[in-house]
Design an enzyme around this catalytic site. Sequence first.
Site, PDB file in Angstrom:
ATOM      1  N   PRO A 188      39.122  45.420  42.488  1.00  0.00           N
ATOM      2  CA  PRO A 188      40.278  44.539  42.691  1.00  0.00           C
ATOM      3  C   PRO A 188      40.228  43.317  41.791  1.00  0.00           C
ATOM      4  O   PRO A 188      39.156  42.844  41.420  1.00  0.00           O
ATOM      5  CB  PRO A 188      40.154  44.133  44.166  1.00  0.00           C
ATOM      6  N   ASP A 189      41.421  42.832  41.423  1.00  0.00           N
ATOM      7  CA  ASP A 189      41.456  41.541  40.755  1.00  0.00           C
ATOM      8  C   ASP A 189      41.397  40.451  41.822  1.00  0.00           C
ATOM      9  O   ASP A 189      41.145  40.729  42.990  1.00  0.00           O
ATOM     10  CB  ASP A 189      42.691  41.413  39.857  1.00  0.00           C
ATOM     11  N   PHE A 190      41.632  39.212  41.423  1.00  0.00           N
ATOM     12  CA  PHE A 190      41.490  38.129  42.386  1.00  0.00           C
ATOM     13  C   PHE A 190      42.795  37.756  43.081  1.00  0.00           C
ATOM     14  O   PHE A 190      42.786  37.437  44.266  1.00  0.00           O
ATOM     15  CB  PHE A 190      40.913  36.879  41.684  1.00  0.00           C
ATOM     16  N   ARG A 191      43.904  37.796  42.358  1.00  0.00           N
ATOM     17  CA  ARG A 191      45.091  37.116  42.868  1.00  0.00           C
ATOM     18  C   ARG A 191      46.232  38.010  43.297  1.00  0.00           C
ATOM     19  O   ARG A 191      47.239  37.512  43.798  1.00  0.00           O
ATOM     20  CB  ARG A 191      45.599  36.138  41.800  1.00  0.00           C
ATOM     21  N   ASN A 243      34.841  39.194  33.145  1.00  0.00           N
ATOM     22  CA  ASN A 243      34.439  40.108  34.206  1.00  0.00           C
ATOM     23  C   ASN A 243      32.921  40.134  34.380  1.00  0.00           C
ATOM     24  O   ASN A 243      32.167  39.928  33.429  1.00  0.00           O
ATOM     25  CB  ASN A 243      34.954  41.516  33.920  1.00  0.00           C
ATOM     26  N   ASP A 287      31.566  42.908  36.089  1.00  0.00           N
ATOM     27  CA  ASP A 287      31.328  44.274  36.579  1.00  0.00           C
ATOM     28  C   ASP A 287      30.451  45.101  35.645  1.00  0.00           C
ATOM     29  O   ASP A 287      30.091  46.234  35.967  1.00  0.00           O
ATOM     30  CB  ASP A 287      32.648  44.998  36.833  1.00  0.00           C
ATOM     31  N   HIS A 301      31.590  34.518  32.279  1.00  0.00           N
ATOM     32  CA  HIS A 301      31.315  34.179  33.679  1.00  0.00           C
ATOM     33  C   HIS A 301      30.052  34.865  34.187  1.00  0.00           C
ATOM     34  O   HIS A 301      29.885  35.077  35.381  1.00  0.00           O
ATOM     35  CB  HIS A 301      32.525  34.529  34.554  1.00  0.00           C
TER      36      HIS A 301
END
Length: 396
Positions: A102-105, A176, A178, A195
């Site tokens: 999933p993305d964040f928003r 990302n 991941d 990040h």
Amino acid sequence: METARRQPSGSMKPIKRAGRRDTSPHCLNSESQGEASESPDVSEMDFLRNLLSRSLNLREQQPKKVLEDLSIEGIAKYILNSKCEKIICMVGAGISTSAGIPDFRSPGTGLYHNLQKYHLPYPEAIFETDYFKQHPEPFFALAKELYPGQFKPTVCHYFMRMLRDKGLLLRCYTQNIDTLERVVGLQDEDLIEAHGTFHTSHCTNRACNKLYSLEWMKTQIFTKPLPKCEECDSVVKPDIIFFGDSLPQRFFPAMESDFPKCDLLIIMGTSLQVQPFASLANRVSDTTPRLLINKEITQQHDPMMALLGLGSSLDFDSSRAYRDVAYVGSCDDGCLALADLLGWKEELEDIVKKEHAMIDSKTEGAQDTGKAPAADMKKDDPEARGHEPAARQQDR
């Protein structure tokens, strides 16, 4: 998975409440990690001068247009005409959503929307250093759900590898964590993980700071309540950037070296809301084409926001637009469309099919044999980290 970051004035550390829009100026100079120098670097002065003129449209004349057409077809012709060989990709969570991450928003499906079960004071707390120190359990419960190794790279990830293999990729800047860029074969020298990453982990006791591998951390997360250091019994944390953490040391020198020589910027799967990442789009030259592949158009040129270092200065449809192109759709569809125009589509689809089959085969084999995960990595043993040497592009 993309972690959200907002920057306070004069700092290169993420602030705590990512849900609020930050409107304070940013300094993207590597010197901001330490004390400011008495006189600004010439290249930095040039950047600020150019930023001011672009932001307020004070340029004496329009920069030279290098694309035949402001379309994805124009981008393909630009690449095919051998006019670019130093492509930078800036990518966010949108390139991994088709892998099931999933993305964040996104309303209803975004990560922040689905964190209620962890009983957090607010969603961003799960990525706050201070909250983690007191309550690490919610983060590791989430990490168990999203841990790398459970997902296969997307078409977009393999397209970036194709760019690398064809000698066109200067660098991939990713928000990302991941590690899917690494799964497709991008190496340390190909990546700036802005990040951080799950690829490595460290003991949170600074006096110890023992280094651990991805597989070690995976075993701990799936078999124990908390991963504890084998040396001092402190909590071990993946090397992802939390709110309050400094950005990776490689970020700043790479940024200042890469973007001036970039001749095509491809932005994929990011809304360009996260600083300082979003402002990287402003650091390429005035003549460098910029292609956005995303499900929605990002906020376009806002002179005041760009002047503050908060905007991306992208301009797709104004009367002054001359270099920016938007493909509105999924990142996979955008990469396939561009690959088709480049004559690479069949090759790309074949790579994805073969690589996914190989990943499935390895997963089934590991389950059949019950193979144990790799042990922790030694601090000074690069071979233990699984980093194979890769051929370097010239003039990186």
